[in-house]
Design a protein around this motif. Structure first.
Motif, PDB file in Angstrom:
ATOM      1  N   LYS A  49       0.631  -1.230  -0.001  1.00 37.09           N
ATOM      2  CA  LYS A  49       0.248  -0.713  -0.070  1.00 37.09           C
ATOM      3  C   LYS A  49       1.244   1.444   0.219  1.00 37.09           C
ATOM      4  O   LYS A  49       0.601   2.450  -0.881  1.00 37.09           O
ATOM      5  N   GLU A  50       1.666   1.249   0.399  1.00 40.41           N
ATOM      6  CA  GLU A  50       3.037   2.482   0.487  1.00 40.41           C
ATOM      7  C   GLU A  50       3.747   2.085  -0.573  1.00 40.41           C
ATOM      8  O   GLU A  50       3.550   4.022  -0.753  1.00 40.41           O
ATOM      9  N   VAL A  51       4.469   1.390  -1.175  1.00 41.17           N
ATOM     10  CA  VAL A  51       4.593   1.871  -2.452  1.00 41.17           C
ATOM     11  C   VAL A  51       3.559   2.289  -3.424  1.00 41.17           C
ATOM     12  O   VAL A  51       4.274   3.311  -4.605  1.00 41.17           O
ATOM     13  N   ALA A  52       2.680   1.851  -3.634  1.00 38.89           N
ATOM     14  CA  ALA A  52       1.517   2.635  -4.422  1.00 38.89           C
ATOM     15  C   ALA A  52       0.539   3.720  -3.793  1.00 38.89           C
ATOM     16  O   ALA A  52       1.082   4.950  -5.313  1.00 38.89           O
ATOM     17  N   SER A  53       0.937   4.188  -2.919  1.00 35.21           N
ATOM     18  CA  SER A  53       0.931   5.564  -2.048  1.00 35.21           C
ATOM     19  C   SER A  53       1.795   6.468  -2.480  1.00 35.21           C
ATOM     20  O   SER A  53       1.273   6.960  -3.196  1.00 35.21           O
ATOM     21  N   ASN A  54       2.821   6.234  -2.595  1.00 36.07           N
ATOM     22  CA  ASN A  54       4.192   7.090  -3.017  1.00 36.07           C
ATOM     23  C   ASN A  54       4.108   7.214  -4.028  1.00 36.07           C
ATOM     24  O   ASN A  54       5.149   8.000  -4.180  1.00 36.07           O
ATOM     25  N   SER A  94      11.926  -4.328  -9.344  1.00 36.54           N
ATOM     26  CA  SER A  94      11.878  -4.280  -7.672  1.00 36.54           C
ATOM     27  C   SER A  94      10.913  -5.071  -6.619  1.00 36.54           C
ATOM     28  O   SER A  94      11.316  -5.621  -5.646  1.00 36.54           O
ATOM     29  N   PHE A  95       9.776  -5.529  -6.976  1.00 34.54           N
ATOM     30  CA  PHE A  95       9.319  -6.496  -6.375  1.00 34.54           C
ATOM     31  C   PHE A  95       8.599  -7.571  -7.037  1.00 34.54           C
ATOM     32  O   PHE A  95       7.015  -8.075  -7.407  1.00 34.54           O
ATOM     33  N   PRO A  96       9.277  -8.230  -7.522  1.00 33.64           N
ATOM     34  CA  PRO A  96       8.748  -9.715  -8.234  1.00 33.64           C
ATOM     35  C   PRO A  96       7.559 -10.461  -7.930  1.00 33.64           C
ATOM     36  O   PRO A  96       7.067 -11.043  -8.711  1.00 33.64           O
ATOM     37  N   ASN A  97       7.893 -10.308  -6.462  1.00 32.45           N
ATOM     38  CA  ASN A  97       6.674 -11.495  -5.845  1.00 32.45           C
ATOM     39  C   ASN A  97       4.934 -10.530  -5.897  1.00 32.45           C
ATOM     40  O   ASN A  97       4.585 -11.240  -5.491  1.00 32.45           O
ATOM     41  N   ASP A  98       5.455  -9.579  -5.313  1.00 33.53           N
ATOM     42  CA  ASP A  98       4.226  -9.048  -5.406  1.00 33.53           C
ATOM     43  C   ASP A  98       4.061  -7.931  -6.167  1.00 33.53           C
ATOM     44  O   ASP A  98       2.881  -6.857  -5.910  1.00 33.53           O
ATOM     45  N   TYR A  99       4.498  -7.496  -7.604  1.00 36.23           N
ATOM     46  CA  TYR A  99       3.890  -6.091  -8.504  1.00 36.23           C
ATOM     47  C   TYR A  99       2.807  -6.114  -8.886  1.00 36.23           C
ATOM     48  O   TYR A  99       2.356  -5.289  -8.669  1.00 36.23           O
ATOM     49  N   LYS A 100       2.332  -7.290  -9.200  1.00 37.49           N
ATOM     50  CA  LYS A 100       0.713  -6.877  -9.683  1.00 37.49           C
ATOM     51  C   LYS A 100      -0.419  -6.767  -8.412  1.00 37.49           C
ATOM     52  O   LYS A 100      -1.385  -5.913  -8.896  1.00 37.49           O
ATOM     53  N   GLU A 101       0.304  -7.346  -7.101  1.00 40.89           N
ATOM     54  CA  GLU A 101      -1.030  -6.861  -6.242  1.00 40.89           C
ATOM     55  C   GLU A 101      -0.450  -5.202  -5.954  1.00 40.89           C
ATOM     56  O   GLU A 101      -2.142  -4.645  -5.679  1.00 40.89           O
ATOM     57  N   ILE A 102       1.033  -4.867  -6.260  1.00 39.97           N
ATOM     58  CA  ILE A 102       0.767  -3.153  -5.722  1.00 39.97           C
ATOM     59  C   ILE A 102       0.245  -2.986  -6.824  1.00 39.97           C
ATOM     60  O   ILE A 102      -0.443  -1.635  -7.014  1.00 39.97           O
ATOM     61  N   PHE A 103       0.266  -3.785  -8.044  1.00 36.25           N
ATOM     62  CA  PHE A 103       0.323  -2.362  -8.896  1.00 36.25           C
ATOM     63  C   PHE A 103      -2.067  -2.205  -8.870  1.00 36.25           C
ATOM     64  O   PHE A 103      -1.880  -1.300  -9.009  1.00 36.25           O
ATOM     65  N   LYS A 104      -2.253  -3.758  -8.433  1.00 28.97           N
ATOM     66  CA  LYS A 104      -3.627  -3.259  -8.473  1.00 28.97           C
ATOM     67  C   LYS A 104      -3.821  -2.418  -7.276  1.00 28.97           C
ATOM     68  O   LYS A 104      -5.402  -1.734  -7.515  1.00 28.97           O
TER      69      LYS A 104
END
Length: 153
Positions: free
Chosen positions: A10-15, A64-74
């Protein structure tokens, strides 16, 4: 542990939303010789560049986030972007972003000239100077990509 990852995502998306809000696209308009009085073209190109920068961020996320990039983007698309755009405008920006993600494929970190060609195809450029402008745009986008990549967190 899952909550920590979710909070970080959430922080990455918000940033990124904060970073995206700081872009003013003046350099891009000057680079393309778009007059300050050409309001419609500036507005349309601003939206193009914004969608493009979201797609560049997506590419940075994949690295940078190969495991979480889809969730971050969503999270970004579902929570952050609707704070800026509503209804049809939101759908249009998401659609543009998806097109740029597809156009970039795996080349965002290596070759941005296809994007330069695409941007110029939206404008009426003399073919004799198109190659020089394509390179200028690609170099500028490389700087933006690096800027986004350095500020992921």
């Amino acid at each position: 542990m899952c909550e920590l990852v979710n909070d970080q995502n959430k922080e990455v998306a918000s940033n990124f939303m904060a970073l995206l809000s700081d872009f003013n696209y003046t350099d891009e308009m000057e680079l393309l010789n778009i007059s300050k009085l050409n309001f419609i073209q500036r507005k349309n190109l601003t939206q193009e560049f914004e969608a493009l920068y979201i797609a560049l961020w997506y590419s940075c996320l994949q690295i940078s986030f190969p495991n979480d990039y889809k969730e971050i983007f969503k999270l970004f698309i579902d929570i952050e972007l609707p704070q800026k755009y509503k209804d049809s405008k939101l759908h249009h920006v998401i659609e543009l972003t998806e097109q740029y993600i597809e156009l970039l494929a795996d080349s965002a970190s290596t070759d941005l000239t296809p994007i330069g060609h695409h941007i110029l195809s939206l404008l009426q450029f003399d073919e004799t100077i198109q190659r020089a402008y394509t390179l200028k745009i690609a170099l500028h986008l490389r700087k933006v990509y690096t800027y986004i990549f350095e500020r992921l967190i």
